[in-house]
Design a protein around this motif. Structure first.
Motif, PDB file in Angstrom:
ATOM      1  N   LEU A 182       0.536  -1.247   0.112  1.00  0.00           N
ATOM      2  CA  LEU A 182       0.088  -0.501  -0.106  1.00  0.00           C
ATOM      3  C   LEU A 182       0.962   1.249   0.055  1.00  0.00           C
ATOM      4  CD1 LEU A 182      -3.080   1.196   0.211  1.00  0.00           C
ATOM      5  CD2 LEU A 182      -2.346   1.508   2.423  1.00  0.00           C
ATOM      6  N   SER A 183       1.758   1.446   0.780  1.00  0.00           N
ATOM      7  CA  SER A 183       2.690   2.403   0.819  1.00  0.00           C
ATOM      8  C   SER A 183       3.959   2.579   0.036  1.00  0.00           C
ATOM      9  CB  SER A 183       3.867   2.416   2.415  1.00  0.00           C
ATOM     10  OG  SER A 183       4.482   1.579   2.326  1.00  0.00           O
ATOM     11  N   LYS A 184       3.977   1.780  -1.137  1.00  0.00           N
ATOM     12  CA  LYS A 184       5.337   2.012  -1.998  1.00  0.00           C
ATOM     13  C   LYS A 184       4.795   2.831  -2.961  1.00  0.00           C
ATOM     14  CE  LYS A 184       7.903  -0.638  -5.638  1.00  0.00           C
ATOM     15  NZ  LYS A 184       7.455   0.016  -6.261  1.00  0.00           N
ATOM     16  N   PRO A 185       2.961   2.816  -3.555  1.00  0.00           N
ATOM     17  CA  PRO A 185       3.271   4.538  -4.466  1.00  0.00           C
ATOM     18  C   PRO A 185       3.293   5.507  -4.130  1.00  0.00           C
ATOM     19  CG  PRO A 185       1.498   2.343  -4.913  1.00  0.00           C
ATOM     20  CD  PRO A 185       2.248   2.291  -3.487  1.00  0.00           C
ATOM     21  N   ILE A 186       2.658   5.704  -2.258  1.00  0.00           N
ATOM     22  CA  ILE A 186       2.674   6.311  -1.580  1.00  0.00           C
ATOM     23  C   ILE A 186       4.250   7.242  -1.656  1.00  0.00           C
ATOM     24  CG2 ILE A 186       2.464   7.619   0.476  1.00  0.00           C
ATOM     25  CD1 ILE A 186       0.034   5.463   1.244  1.00  0.00           C
ATOM     26  N   ASP A 187       5.490   6.052  -1.011  1.00  0.00           N
ATOM     27  CA  ASP A 187       6.342   6.454  -1.159  1.00  0.00           C
ATOM     28  C   ASP A 187       7.192   7.033  -2.604  1.00  0.00           C
ATOM     29  OD1 ASP A 187       7.095   5.362   1.323  1.00  0.00           O
ATOM     30  OD2 ASP A 187       7.430   3.573   1.795  1.00  0.00           O
ATOM     31  N   ASP A 188       7.074   6.174  -3.671  1.00  0.00           N
ATOM     32  CA  ASP A 188       7.540   6.643  -4.848  1.00  0.00           C
ATOM     33  C   ASP A 188       6.640   7.752  -5.023  1.00  0.00           C
ATOM     34  OD1 ASP A 188       8.515   4.434  -5.324  1.00  0.00           O
ATOM     35  OD2 ASP A 188       6.460   3.728  -6.607  1.00  0.00           O
ATOM     36  N   ILE A 189       5.343   7.970  -4.877  1.00  0.00           N
ATOM     37  CA  ILE A 189       5.101   9.827  -5.061  1.00  0.00           C
ATOM     38  C   ILE A 189       5.521  10.770  -3.661  1.00  0.00           C
ATOM     39  CG2 ILE A 189       3.306  11.415  -4.138  1.00  0.00           C
ATOM     40  CD1 ILE A 189       0.915   8.816  -5.478  1.00  0.00           C
ATOM     41  N   THR A 190       6.403  10.013  -2.306  1.00  0.00           N
ATOM     42  CA  THR A 190       6.823  10.942  -1.697  1.00  0.00           C
ATOM     43  C   THR A 190       8.509  11.402  -2.086  1.00  0.00           C
ATOM     44  OG1 THR A 190       5.652  10.226  -0.359  1.00  0.00           O
ATOM     45  CG2 THR A 190       7.589  11.163   0.556  1.00  0.00           C
ATOM     46  N   GLU A 202      11.349  16.043 -14.049  1.00  0.00           N
ATOM     47  CA  GLU A 202      11.189  15.512 -15.230  1.00  0.00           C
ATOM     48  C   GLU A 202      10.761  13.777 -14.430  1.00  0.00           C
ATOM     49  OE1 GLU A 202      11.322  15.602 -18.126  1.00  0.00           O
ATOM     50  OE2 GLU A 202      12.276  17.714 -18.499  1.00  0.00           O
ATOM     51  N   THR A 203      10.276  13.970 -12.892  1.00  0.00           N
ATOM     52  CA  THR A 203       9.908  12.876 -11.980  1.00  0.00           C
ATOM     53  C   THR A 203       9.020  12.088 -12.388  1.00  0.00           C
ATOM     54  OG1 THR A 203      11.448  13.640 -10.850  1.00  0.00           O
ATOM     55  CG2 THR A 203      10.056  11.729 -10.065  1.00  0.00           C
ATOM     56  N   LYS A 204       8.660  10.467 -12.574  1.00  0.00           N
ATOM     57  CA  LYS A 204       7.623   9.959 -13.296  1.00  0.00           C
ATOM     58  C   LYS A 204       6.857   8.844 -11.765  1.00  0.00           C
ATOM     59  CE  LYS A 204       5.953  12.729 -16.505  1.00  0.00           C
ATOM     60  NZ  LYS A 204       7.176  13.597 -16.549  1.00  0.00           N
ATOM     61  N   ILE A 205       5.736   8.872 -11.970  1.00  0.00           N
ATOM     62  CA  ILE A 205       5.449   7.969 -10.861  1.00  0.00           C
ATOM     63  C   ILE A 205       4.416   6.544 -11.813  1.00  0.00           C
ATOM     64  CG2 ILE A 205       3.958   6.521  -8.928  1.00  0.00           C
ATOM     65  CD1 ILE A 205       4.443   9.702  -7.980  1.00  0.00           C
ATOM     66  N   TYR A 206       5.447   5.611 -12.006  1.00  0.00           N
ATOM     67  CA  TYR A 206       5.158   4.012 -12.937  1.00  0.00           C
ATOM     68  C   TYR A 206       4.078   2.672 -11.377  1.00  0.00           C
ATOM     69  CZ  TYR A 206       7.384   6.423 -15.992  1.00  0.00           C
ATOM     70  OH  TYR A 206       8.690   7.066 -17.271  1.00  0.00           O
ATOM     71  N   THR A 207       3.328   2.907 -11.652  1.00  0.00           N
ATOM     72  CA  THR A 207       1.900   1.897 -10.814  1.00  0.00           C
ATOM     73  C   THR A 207       1.154   1.063 -11.867  1.00  0.00           C
ATOM     74  OG1 THR A 207       1.308   1.498  -8.803  1.00  0.00           O
ATOM     75  CG2 THR A 207       0.952   3.486 -10.117  1.00  0.00           C
ATOM     76  N   GLN A 212      -7.739   4.304  -6.512  1.00  0.00           N
ATOM     77  CA  GLN A 212      -6.960   5.685  -5.774  1.00  0.00           C
ATOM     78  C   GLN A 212      -5.641   6.012  -5.975  1.00  0.00           C
ATOM     79  OE1 GLN A 212      -8.990   3.213  -4.614  1.00  0.00           O
ATOM     80  NE2 GLN A 212     -11.019   4.716  -3.943  1.00  0.00           N
ATOM     81  N   LEU A 213      -4.866   5.000  -6.374  1.00  0.00           N
ATOM     82  CA  LEU A 213      -3.876   5.105  -6.435  1.00  0.00           C
ATOM     83  C   LEU A 213      -2.665   5.672  -7.785  1.00  0.00           C
ATOM     84  CD1 LEU A 213      -2.416   2.740  -3.498  1.00  0.00           C
ATOM     85  CD2 LEU A 213      -1.909   5.445  -3.044  1.00  0.00           C
ATOM     86  N   GLY A 214      -3.497   4.614  -8.451  1.00  0.00           N
ATOM     87  CA  GLY A 214      -3.296   4.719  -9.766  1.00  0.00           C
ATOM     88  C   GLY A 214      -3.616   5.676  -9.944  1.00  0.00           C
ATOM     89  N   ARG A 215      -4.706   6.172  -9.622  1.00  0.00           N
ATOM     90  CA  ARG A 215      -5.710   7.696 -10.930  1.00  0.00           C
ATOM     91  C   ARG A 215      -4.290   8.826  -9.577  1.00  0.00           C
ATOM     92  NH1 ARG A 215     -10.690   5.713  -9.476  1.00  0.00           N
ATOM     93  NH2 ARG A 215     -10.490   6.870  -7.905  1.00  0.00           N
TER      94      ARG A 215
END
Length: 575
Positions: A182-190, A202-207, A212-215
Motif C-alpha cells: 500500500l505504501s510503495k506508491p505513496i513512497d514513490d509519490i513522496t 522530469e520525475t514520473k511515477i509508474y504503478t 485511487q493510488l493509480g489515479r
C-alpha cells in the motif's frame, strides 16, 4: 508512511485480538462452568437413582464404591442434616442442615454451586439432589475441589493464548506485506515530490494500480508535466526579463508596498555603487536617501499613476537623473509596488549647456568682427571713402576683421569635423617632415619678432600611423599659440619615440600663465588674456582643436606653465 500504517494496523489487530480473546475466554469459562454444573448434577441424579433402587449393604460401602468409580466425593445426608456416610472420611462430621445445597435439596431442588468448605478448608463445587429409599429421606451430594478445574481452565487459557499469538504473528506478517504494497506508491509519490522540490521536474511515477493510488499517480504525473512546462516558461521569461534589464541603459528598481527591493538591474547597482545582491530584498531607504525619490514614490502611491520628475541625486558624485515611477497594479487595481526607472541625463545636460555656451560664444565671436566690418562699411558709405588715406585704413581693418572671421569659421568647421570622428585616410606619417613644413609655414609670423624655433630631428624616428593633415593642424595650433605669447625668446620642439609612444613637446619662453588657468585652457573660446588674444587675432579654439585631435588618437596632453617664464605642452600618442 509505512511505519505509521504498520503501527495503526498493529493497534487495530491488538484491539481486535484482545476483544476476541476476552470474549473467547468469557464464553469458554462460562461454558466449562455450565457443562461442569450439568455434568456433576447429572452424576448426582444418576447416583440418587442407583441409591434408591440398589440393594445396599450399607450407606458407607455405597459411598466408597461409587466415589472411586466416578472420582468424586460422595456424601449422604439425612433429613435432619446428619451425615450418614462420606467417601472422604469415617469421622463423625458436624450437622449439615445449614448447608445451602442441603437446604435447597431437601426442599426438592436439584442444586449445583461452589462455596468454601470449612470442614475441608478449601473451595468445593457441590451438586445435591433429594433421595428416597424405603424409610430414608435425605440428600445425595457429590463434590469436587475447585482446584480440580484449574488445570482445565489453564489449558483453555493456554490454547486461547497460543491461538492469539499465532493470529498476531500471521496478522502482523499480513499487515507488513499489505502496508508495504500500500505504501510503495505513496513512497514513490513522496520521493517524486521531494525530487520536484529540488528542481527535478522530469520525475514520473509508474504503478499498475487502477484504483485511487493509480489515479493519484496519474494526476501527479500530469501535475509534474504541467509544472515542468510552467517552470520552463517562467525560466524563459526570466531570462528574457534579465536580458531586457541588462540591455537597458537606465537604472531599474522595483519596490513593494513595504519599500523592500524586489529586483534591480546592474546599471542601478553601478549608479549607487553597491553590489546587486546587497540591494535586493533590502529596505530601499537604507542605501538611497533623496527627497525627489521620496516625493515621487508618495505621489505614485496616492494617485496610482505614472509620474516623471527630474532632479539631482548625490551618489558617488552628483548626477542629474530623470525618474519615471510606475505603479505595479493587479487586475483588481490593488497596488503591489512601484517600478522606478532612473535615466542618467548628466551628460545630456552637460552637452546641452556646452551647446548653449558654444552657440553663445560663437554668436559673440562672430558678432564682434561683423560689427566692426559693418561700422567701417557704414562710415565709408557716409563719405569716408572719398578720403583716400582714411578709406585705405578702414579697408585694411575690414580685411583684418574678415580674415579673423574666416579663421573663426574655419576653426569651428574643423572642430566640428574632428568631433564627428569622420577620419580621413590614415597612413604612415613622417613627423620630421610634418614639423619642418609647419615651421616653414609659420616663418612669416616670427619674421618681425625676436623669436627662434629650435628643432633637432631624430635620425631613428619611426613613422606614426595618422592623417598628416591632422598632425599639421595640431602642430600649427601649438606653435601659433607659442608664437602669439612669446615676443622674445625661443620655441623648442622635441619629437621622439618612448616605450611605444610618440612623445611631442612644444616649449616656449613666453609670458606663461597662472596655475588657476591650466585646467580650462582647452575649453572652447577660453582665453587667459582676452584683450591680448583679440589683439593677436586668436579665436579661442586652437587648444580645443589640439585636445580633440589628441583624443582622436587615444592620446594624452599635459600642460606646464609658470607666469613670465614660459609654457610647455607634452603630447603622448600611442602607436
Amino acid at each position: 508512511m509505512q511505519k505509521k500504517l504498520m503501527f495503526s494496523y498493529l493497534i487495530i489487530i491488538l484491539a481486535a485480538v484482545g476483544i476476541s480473546m476476552f470474549a473467547s475466554w468469557s464464553k469458554g469459562y462460562n461454558y466449562i462452568g455450565y457443562q461442569r454444573e450439568g455434568y456433576h448434577l447429572m452424576q448426582a441424579e444418576m447416583l440418587a437413582d442407583i441409591f434408591s433402587e440398589a440393594d445396599l449393604e450399607s450407606f458407607e460401602s455405597f459411598a466408597d464404591s461409587y466415589s472411586q468409580k466416578y472420582g468424586v466425593r460422595i456424601t449422604i445426608i439425612g433429613k435432619d442434616g446428619t451425615v450418614v456416610a462420606d467417601s472422604e472420611t469415617t469421622e463423625l462430621l458436624e450437622n449439615h442442615s445449614t448447608r445451602e445445597e442441603v437446604i435447597r435439596a431437601l426442599q426438592g431442588e436439584h442444586v449445583s454451586l461452589i462455596r468454601y468448605s470449612q470442614t475441608m478448608d478449601k473451595r468445593y463445587a457441590y451438586s445435591a439432589v433429594p433421595i428416597h429409599k424405603d424409610d430414608f429421606d435425605g440428600v445425595m451430594r457429590i463434590s469436587l475441589p475447585v482446584s480440580e478445574f484449574t488445570t482445565l481452565y489453564k489449558n483453555l487459557f493456554g490454547t486461547i493464548m497460543m491461538t492469539v499469538i499465532l493470529c498476531m504473528l500471521g496478522a502482523t506478517l499480513l499487515a507488513a506485506l499489505f502496508t508495504r504494497n500500500l505504501s510503495k506508491p505513496i513512497d514513490d509519490i513522496t520521493k517524486a515530490a521531494e525530487g520536484i522540490s529540488c528542481g527535478d521536474y522530469e520525475t514520473k511515477i509508474y504503478t499498475n494500480d487502477t484504483q485511487q493510488l493509480g489515479r493519484l499517480a496519474e494526476a501527479f504525473n500530469r501535475m509534474s508535466d504541467n509544472l515542468n512546462t510552467s517552470v520552463r516558461a517562467l525560466k524563459r521569461r526570466n531570462i528574457e526579463f534579465e536580458a531586457m534589464l541588462k540591455s537597458m541603459a537606465s537604472g531599474v528598481i522595483a519596490i513593494d508596498n513595504n519599500d523592500i527591493v524586489m529586483f534591480t538591474n546592474d546599471v542601478f547597482s553601478q549608479m549607487v555603487e553597491c553590489n546587486k545582491d546587497k540591494i535586493e530584498r533590502q529596505p530601499f531607504y537604507t542605501f538611497m536617501r533623496n527627497a525627489v525619490l521620496f516625493q515621487i514614490i508618495t505621489e505614485v502611491r496616492d494617485t496610482k499613476e505614472t509620474v516623471m520628475r527630474e532632479g539631482t541625486i548625490a551618489l558617488a558624485d552628483e548626477k542629474m537623473v530623470r525618474v519615471t515611477a510606475t505603479p505595479l497594479l493587479k487586475d483588481n487595481n490593488k497596488n503591489l509596488g512601484i517600478l522606478l526607472i532612473l535615466e542618467d541625463i548628466t551628460q545630456i545636460r552637460k552637452l546641452e549647456n556646452m551647446r548653449r555656451d558654444f552657440v553663445s560664444n560663437v554668436t559673440h565671436e562672430l558678432k564682434t568682427p561683423l560689427t566692426s566690418i559693418r561700422g567701417f562699411v557704414d562710415t565709408l558709405k557716409a563719405g569716408a571713402i572719398k578720403e583716400e588715406q582714411v578709406a585705405a585704413r578702414f579697408i585694411d581693418i575690414i580685411d583684418i576683421e574678415s580674415e579673423r572671421l574666416s579663421s573663426l569659421i574655419n576653426d569651428i568647421l574643423l572642430l566640428s569635423e574632428i568631433e564627428s570622428k569622420e577620419e580621413q585616410v590614415v597612413a604612415p606619417c613622417n613627423m620630421d617632415t610634418v614639423i619642418t613644413d609647419v615651421i616653414e609655414l609659420l616663418q612669416p609670423k616670427i619674421a618681425h619678432k625676436n623669436v627662434v624655433i629650435v628643432y633637432s630631428p631624430k635620425p631613428d624616428m619611426d613613422y606614426y600611423p595618422a592623417n598628416a593633415n591632422r598632425m599639421k593642424q595640431l602642430l600649427i595650433n601649438l606653435l601659433d599659440n607659442a608664437v602669439k605669447y612669446t615676443e622674445v625668446g625661443t620655441i623648442t620642439i622635441q619629437c621622439e619615440k618612448r616605450k611605444n609612444k610618440l612623445v611631442l613637446c612644444v616649449e616656449d619662453t613666453g609670458i606663461g600663465m597662472e596655475e588657476e588657468h591650466l585646467g580650462r585652457i582647452f575649453e572652447r573660446f577660453y582665453r587667459v588674456d582676452k584683450g591680448r588674444a583679440r589683439k593677436t587675432g586668436g579665436t579661442g579654439l586652437g587648444l580645443s582643436i589640439v585636445k580633440h585631435i589628441v583624443e582622436r588618437y587615444n592620446g594624452k596632453i599635459k600642460v606646464e606653465s609658470k607666469l613670465n617664464k614660459g609654457t610647455k605642452f607634452t603630447i603622448e600618442l600611442p602607436y
